[in-house]
Write an enzyme that holds these catalytic residues in place. Sequence first.
Site, PDB file in Angstrom:
ATOM      1  N   GLY A  59      38.880  39.410  25.055  1.00 24.32           N
ATOM      2  CA  GLY A  59      39.126  38.082  25.119  1.00 24.32           C
ATOM      3  C   GLY A  59      40.560  37.963  24.683  1.00 24.32           C
ATOM      4  O   GLY A  59      41.104  38.846  24.012  1.00 24.32           O
ATOM      5  N   CYS A  86      37.342  45.873  23.672  1.00 28.68           N
ATOM      6  CA  CYS A  86      38.718  45.438  23.192  1.00 28.68           C
ATOM      7  C   CYS A  86      38.480  44.202  22.198  1.00 28.68           C
ATOM      8  O   CYS A  86      38.057  44.545  21.256  1.00 28.68           O
ATOM      9  CB  CYS A  86      39.327  44.651  24.558  1.00 28.68           C
ATOM     10  SG  CYS A  86      40.925  44.329  24.360  1.00 28.68           S
ATOM     11  N   TYR A  87      38.226  43.061  22.547  1.00 30.40           N
ATOM     12  CA  TYR A  87      38.087  41.906  21.419  1.00 30.40           C
ATOM     13  C   TYR A  87      36.830  42.071  21.067  1.00 30.40           C
ATOM     14  O   TYR A  87      36.462  42.025  19.793  1.00 30.40           O
ATOM     15  CB  TYR A  87      38.237  40.679  21.926  1.00 30.40           C
ATOM     16  CG  TYR A  87      38.211  39.406  20.972  1.00 30.40           C
ATOM     17  CD1 TYR A  87      39.144  39.036  20.350  1.00 30.40           C
ATOM     18  CD2 TYR A  87      36.946  38.662  20.912  1.00 30.40           C
ATOM     19  CE1 TYR A  87      39.095  38.090  19.294  1.00 30.40           C
ATOM     20  CE2 TYR A  87      36.693  37.861  20.109  1.00 30.40           C
ATOM     21  CZ  TYR A  87      37.642  37.417  19.002  1.00 30.40           C
ATOM     22  OH  TYR A  87      37.568  36.419  18.121  1.00 30.40           O
ATOM     23  N   HIS A 173      39.787  49.271  27.691  1.00 25.74           N
ATOM     24  CA  HIS A 173      38.927  48.723  28.980  1.00 25.74           C
ATOM     25  C   HIS A 173      38.242  49.707  29.740  1.00 25.74           C
ATOM     26  O   HIS A 173      38.998  50.233  30.676  1.00 25.74           O
ATOM     27  CB  HIS A 173      39.637  47.502  29.742  1.00 25.74           C
ATOM     28  CG  HIS A 173      40.190  46.647  28.827  1.00 25.74           C
ATOM     29  ND1 HIS A 173      39.276  45.393  28.857  1.00 25.74           N
ATOM     30  CD2 HIS A 173      41.192  46.283  28.429  1.00 25.74           C
ATOM     31  CE1 HIS A 173      40.024  44.366  27.986  1.00 25.74           C
ATOM     32  NE2 HIS A 173      41.021  44.809  27.718  1.00 25.74           N
ATOM     33  N   GLU A 175      36.045  49.297  32.007  1.00 24.49           N
ATOM     34  CA  GLU A 175      35.821  48.524  33.407  1.00 24.49           C
ATOM     35  C   GLU A 175      36.897  48.836  34.346  1.00 24.49           C
ATOM     36  O   GLU A 175      36.621  48.628  35.620  1.00 24.49           O
ATOM     37  CB  GLU A 175      35.511  47.182  32.968  1.00 24.49           C
ATOM     38  CG  GLU A 175      36.355  46.289  32.666  1.00 24.49           C
ATOM     39  CD  GLU A 175      36.751  46.179  31.132  1.00 24.49           C
ATOM     40  OE1 GLU A 175      36.242  47.125  30.358  1.00 24.49           O
ATOM     41  OE2 GLU A 175      37.166  45.164  30.436  1.00 24.49           O
ATOM     42  N   SER A 227      32.056  29.806  59.474  1.00 21.84           N
ATOM     43  CA  SER A 227      33.283  30.198  60.072  1.00 21.84           C
ATOM     44  C   SER A 227      33.063  31.578  60.974  1.00 21.84           C
ATOM     45  O   SER A 227      34.017  31.601  61.792  1.00 21.84           O
ATOM     46  CB  SER A 227      34.369  30.326  59.203  1.00 21.84           C
ATOM     47  OG  SER A 227      34.048  31.722  58.505  1.00 21.84           O
ATOM     48  N   GLY A 229      32.862  34.400  59.778  1.00 17.37           N
ATOM     49  CA  GLY A 229      33.593  35.419  58.773  1.00 17.37           C
ATOM     50  C   GLY A 229      32.314  36.058  57.852  1.00 17.37           C
ATOM     51  O   GLY A 229      31.372  35.579  58.089  1.00 17.37           O
ATOM     52  N   VAL A 230      32.940  37.074  57.417  1.00 10.98           N
ATOM     53  CA  VAL A 230      31.772  37.828  56.506  1.00 10.98           C
ATOM     54  C   VAL A 230      30.836  36.824  55.316  1.00 10.98           C
ATOM     55  O   VAL A 230      29.825  36.876  55.343  1.00 10.98           O
ATOM     56  CB  VAL A 230      32.495  38.841  55.594  1.00 10.98           C
ATOM     57  CG1 VAL A 230      31.206  39.698  55.242  1.00 10.98           C
ATOM     58  CG2 VAL A 230      33.215  39.855  56.578  1.00 10.98           C
ATOM     59  N   ASP A 231      31.897  36.372  54.717  1.00 12.51           N
ATOM     60  CA  ASP A 231      31.252  35.367  53.660  1.00 12.51           C
ATOM     61  C   ASP A 231      30.343  34.341  54.107  1.00 12.51           C
ATOM     62  O   ASP A 231      29.129  34.372  53.516  1.00 12.51           O
ATOM     63  CB  ASP A 231      32.298  34.572  52.732  1.00 12.51           C
ATOM     64  CG  ASP A 231      33.387  35.576  52.326  1.00 12.51           C
ATOM     65  OD1 ASP A 231      32.948  36.927  52.229  1.00 12.51           O
ATOM     66  OD2 ASP A 231      34.455  35.267  51.823  1.00 12.51           O
ATOM     67  N   SER A 232      30.641  33.518  55.047  1.00 10.80           N
ATOM     68  CA  SER A 232      29.864  32.420  55.463  1.00 10.80           C
ATOM     69  C   SER A 232      28.849  32.891  56.407  1.00 10.80           C
ATOM     70  O   SER A 232      27.560  32.270  56.233  1.00 10.80           O
ATOM     71  CB  SER A 232      30.628  31.256  56.400  1.00 10.80           C
ATOM     72  OG  SER A 232      31.315  31.795  57.270  1.00 10.80           O
ATOM     73  N   SER A 233      28.956  34.032  56.932  1.00 14.92           N
ATOM     74  CA  SER A 233      27.860  34.545  57.861  1.00 14.92           C
ATOM     75  C   SER A 233      26.732  35.148  56.848  1.00 14.92           C
ATOM     76  O   SER A 233      25.484  35.006  57.012  1.00 14.92           O
ATOM     77  CB  SER A 233      28.347  35.984  58.586  1.00 14.92           C
ATOM     78  OG  SER A 233      29.208  35.468  59.365  1.00 14.92           O
ATOM     79  N   LYS A 370      34.057  40.802  47.337  1.00 18.26           N
ATOM     80  CA  LYS A 370      33.890  41.406  48.930  1.00 18.26           C
ATOM     81  C   LYS A 370      32.754  42.411  49.454  1.00 18.26           C
ATOM     82  O   LYS A 370      31.925  42.231  50.245  1.00 18.26           O
ATOM     83  CB  LYS A 370      35.349  41.401  49.547  1.00 18.26           C
ATOM     84  CG  LYS A 370      35.283  41.260  50.805  1.00 18.26           C
ATOM     85  CD  LYS A 370      35.675  39.922  51.242  1.00 18.26           C
ATOM     86  CE  LYS A 370      35.474  39.472  52.447  1.00 18.26           C
ATOM     87  NZ  LYS A 370      35.896  38.159  52.454  1.00 18.26           N
TER      88      LYS A 370
END
Length: 514
Positions: A59, A86-87, A173, A175, A227, A229-233, A370
Amino acid sequence: MAKEGLHQTVLILDFGGQYNQLIARRVRDLGVYCEVHPYHRGMEKIRELAPIGVIFTGGPNSIYEEGSPRVDPEVLRQGIPVLGLCYGIQAIAFALGGRVVTRQQREYGRTAIWYDNSCPIFKDLPPEGRCWMSHTDSVEEMPEGFRAVAHTDYTAVAAMESADQKIYGLQFHPEVLHTEHGIDMLKNFLYEVCGAQGDWTMGDFAQRSVEALREKVGDKKVLLALSGGVDSSVCAALLSRAVGDNLTCIFVDTGLMRKNEGDEVERAFSGRKLNFVRVDAEARFLARLKGVTDPEQKRKIIGEEFIRVFEEEAKKIGTVDYLAQGTIYPDVIESGLGDAAVIKSHHNVGGLPDHVDFKEIVEPLRLLFKDETRRLGQELDLPDYLVWRQPFPGPGLGIRVIGEVTREKLDIVREADWIFREEIAKAGLDREINQYFCVLTDMRSVGVMGDGRTYDYALALRGVTTTDFMTADWAKIPYPVLERISSRVVNEVRHINRIVYDITSKPPATIEWE
Ligand code: XMP
């Protein structure tokens, strides 16, 4: 268990750091279900979720500052393993009576570090390496029962543990990929300390999402901006599984699509079990974009026009309660929600007009990156050609024609882009290069063709490699491939007499030009 018998859960308590969702994603990648909640809801969420472990994120605050987020000490007394990052390590030290100090100098970036491998977090890892540091404060005195288990040249307590209490803190970190073996450390926490079984998969996420959507939407109508695209599909596949016929997918042909795209999308979706509507809206988009050159204004106009078209279509369907969107996580942060700076208004988040004729917006992919979205698509049995499609921005070619958008310029960039994509696929690079497209600059230059002088457009090729689209490197397309693309485009597409290849990474550039 989050829901009885379903799976183990890790609770991530959010102290406002920039990597919070990244931590969540790592945990999920490691096969463990997790949820991110605000730090002050620690005990409430522990009671509700019965987590096998708790992670405190980083943070931006300093622990002694007025109003800085503090750990509820109760969270540390439950006997549940805790990992503070971290924080988070400072918050643990403070809560248990240790002392944190603000140092003169910041320790920032990749830093050499030494580990004590008897600590389970560092089990079976090299005793030294590089970690990613980003702090000014550090733990000066550890609370009782703790010992230091890592140090750097500058920080004596770069990690601490209380094995009895199963409480661990890392000043760095793990991650981020800059920390060598950072993911192994998270894995060790989950599997060695928390006793994770790795019982969470994308299939589980799909199932939970379907259930949650069913519960939320019930028998109401949902409209999705598809659209292709991948996301909307993926969003369409998920929603159709959840609500079936109550989903209507509207594909707005903006006239800003790539060559043949409208027909391809129609072919891919019209045979599926969902209502598919194709709206030809080219004329109205081009009319609204006439004379507009400012990129942000273009984005806003396209976003707004999209919504208007939806509203009109929605009225034809009857009562529509929900508008669904395939917004994914990078869209959310890059649109400047929360404290992140506004870089571009992605039309599906920041550019929404104030008045929208829907009860609510549903964004079931909002927390996914993604690559996770693609995995979900596979899980939902979407065909490979949709799942592996490179991303295409909502504003489409409208932001790939620099300056004013006209039908003529769109046709030029469409033809060039078609050739570019064809050659990349022929060279077998279409998976390796994560996104590639043409940009029609508004610069003209002098050329010679045959015996005549030309004065035509310069076209830019852009190709990037990236995993999350938040940072990207320019793709090292082999020269012979570039050569073929260049000569084909100049020969086959009128009004282009010069080709340049964009060799900037992101940052400092962005992937799109506008
Ligand atoms: P930038 O240009 O911001 O792009 O580096 C990052 C990724 O996002 C895509 N992009 C968009 N996607 N609506 C979208 O759905 C948008 O307005 C938009 N703008 C950029 C871009 O193609 C790249 O994959």
